[in-house]
Design a protein around this motif. Structure first.
Motif, PDB file in Angstrom:
ATOM      1  N   HIS A 259       0.905  -1.072  -0.136  1.00  0.00           N
ATOM      2  CA  HIS A 259      -0.017  -0.003   0.097  1.00  0.00           C
ATOM      3  C   HIS A 259       0.994   1.476  -0.028  1.00  0.00           C
ATOM      4  O   HIS A 259       0.563   2.334  -0.287  1.00  0.00           O
ATOM      5  N   THR A 260       2.004   1.376   0.588  1.00  0.00           N
ATOM      6  CA  THR A 260       2.999   2.400   0.835  1.00  0.00           C
ATOM      7  C   THR A 260       4.239   2.068  -0.075  1.00  0.00           C
ATOM      8  O   THR A 260       4.905   3.104  -0.209  1.00  0.00           O
ATOM      9  N   LYS A 264       8.384  -2.288   5.934  1.00  0.00           N
ATOM     10  CA  LYS A 264       7.682  -2.155   7.396  1.00  0.00           C
ATOM     11  C   LYS A 264       8.308  -2.998   8.549  1.00  0.00           C
ATOM     12  O   LYS A 264       8.053  -2.710   9.524  1.00  0.00           O
TER      13      LYS A 264
END
Length: 384
Positions: A259-260, A264
């Motif tokens: 999504h980014t 993460k």
């Protein structure tokens, strides 16, 4: 080339010691062995692609039938007697899409397309120094180094070839980083792990992102050096392995949020291979260090939903002690039986272990040389 986490020094020794090849040998006949059958589900069985040593022309294909328990070695040779040189030199990946079976034969610079039911050859597609295959929307995507198999010097950027699965022909290509490895499709984007493995210590450290509509590279994500494995889970995350530099920078596993398109999470564990079944990420750690001249081997599992590294190994000590060199892994998505291969000494036939979800051995069987890559056969077409 074999998978790049294997030592270059070992490859050099093998290519020197094993200079013969099978050009003048007759086709290897099929061999059958009776194993315990498996409970029938949607899965009918699987193909196992054996890599074979580089320059030995010994890639081979095995098949295990769930219903009958029949394990057949060298089904490609049996189905294609006219292919006098066999499957080729170094089987690097395999996948099934629709009714077709795709085998990526790295050093033979080709993708073999076969009938998934019979393993009969349908077409050979030329792709220079091809590595891995994945599928989406009626297309096969093949990563390729696009250079000679050698360390040092200036190596070109690799590319991704798009193959139309109906016509079995290349329709588009796009340049990515140096020595691209595994790929994964998430939504309308293709993610490609770049290694730069031919030019240590100047490794690549990016994942290239391809827009599948335009088939253009839209960005590179900075991740870590010498990337290799790449798998997508059900939560929009990618699990990607970094092989490190085999000296001061160890192997590790990273999680990318698609999504980014950013890192993460990082797990400081060795990761030579991995597969995802449901919410479980199964990891084989088989990392060599030039500093210690020893292997670091582990059998780890991550809960993909919580992103938690579980404390226990997914193999019992008695089984892990029996395996000399863990190499390939697959998990039946329905029974959750674990299939794990042992490459042994890399020059002799390997072994395949079947372990049930409770950790008990169901069977072991001898395979071809360097058993590595799995493709499950389903009773109905699975949209991938």
């Amino acid at each position: 080339m074999k998978t790049m986490y294997r030592l270059w020094v070992v490859l050099a020794m093998l290519s020197t010691a094993l200079t013969g090849c099978r050009d003048d040998d007759p086709t290897i006949p099929e061999e059958k062995e009776q194993l315990p059958p498996q409970t029938a589900t949607v899965v009918e069985g699987f193909y196992l692609l054996n890599e074979g040593n580089m320059n030995m022309n010994k890639a081979s294909l095995d098949y295990y039938d769930y219903a009958t328990g029949s394990y057949r070695r060298n089904v490609y040779g049996q189905a294609n007697p006219e292919a006098t040189l066999g499957l080729g030199d170094v089987g690097n990946d395999i996948g099934i899409y629709g009714s077709k079976l795709y085998a990526v034969i790295n050093s033979s610079n080709k993708v073999e397309v076969m009938d998934a039911a019979t393993s009969k050859r349908l077409r050979v597609i030329d792709v220079k120094n091809c590595r891995y295959v994945t599928f989406a929307n009626g297309k096969a995507y093949v990563s390729a180094y696009d250079g000679e198999a050698q360390i040092g010097g200036v190596s070109p950027n690799g590319f991704i070839a798009e193959i139309d699965t109906a016509s079995m022909s290349i329709t588009r290509t796009v340049m990515v980083g140096r020595q691209p490895e595994e790929m994964a499709v998430v939504g309308n984007k293709l993610y490609v792990a770049n290694s730069g493995g031919y030019s240590p210590p100047n490794y690549e450290r990016t994942i290239s992102v391809i827009d599948l509509n335009t088939f253009t590279k839209i960005k590179d994500i900075d991740v870590a050096i010498n990337l290799h494995r790449l798998k997508a889970d059900a939560y929009g995350n990618l699990y990607v392995s970094s092989r490190g530099d085999y000296f001061e920078n160890p192997s590790k596993l990273l999680v990318i949020d698609t999504h980014t398109d950013a890192v993460k999470k990082t797990y400081d564990i060795a990761c030579g291979n991995l597969t995802i079944a449901g919410d479980s990420v199964y990891i084989i750690g088989s990392e060599f260090s030039y500093s210690t001249f020893d292997w670091n081997i582990n059998y780890s599992i991550i809960n993909a939903k919580t992103e938690t590294l579980l404390s226990e190994n997914f193999l019992s000590k008695s089984i892990s002690d029996a395996i000399k060199m863990p190499y390939g892994i697959a998990v039946d998505p329905y029974s959750r039986n674990i299939f794990i291969t042992d490459a042994g000494d890399y020059v002799s036939p390997g072994k395949l272990y079947c372990v049930d979800k409770n950790g008990s051995i169901k069977f072991t069987v001898t395979t071809g040389d360097i058993p590595a890559h799995f493709a499950f056969v389903y009773k109905t077409t699975i949209v991938q």
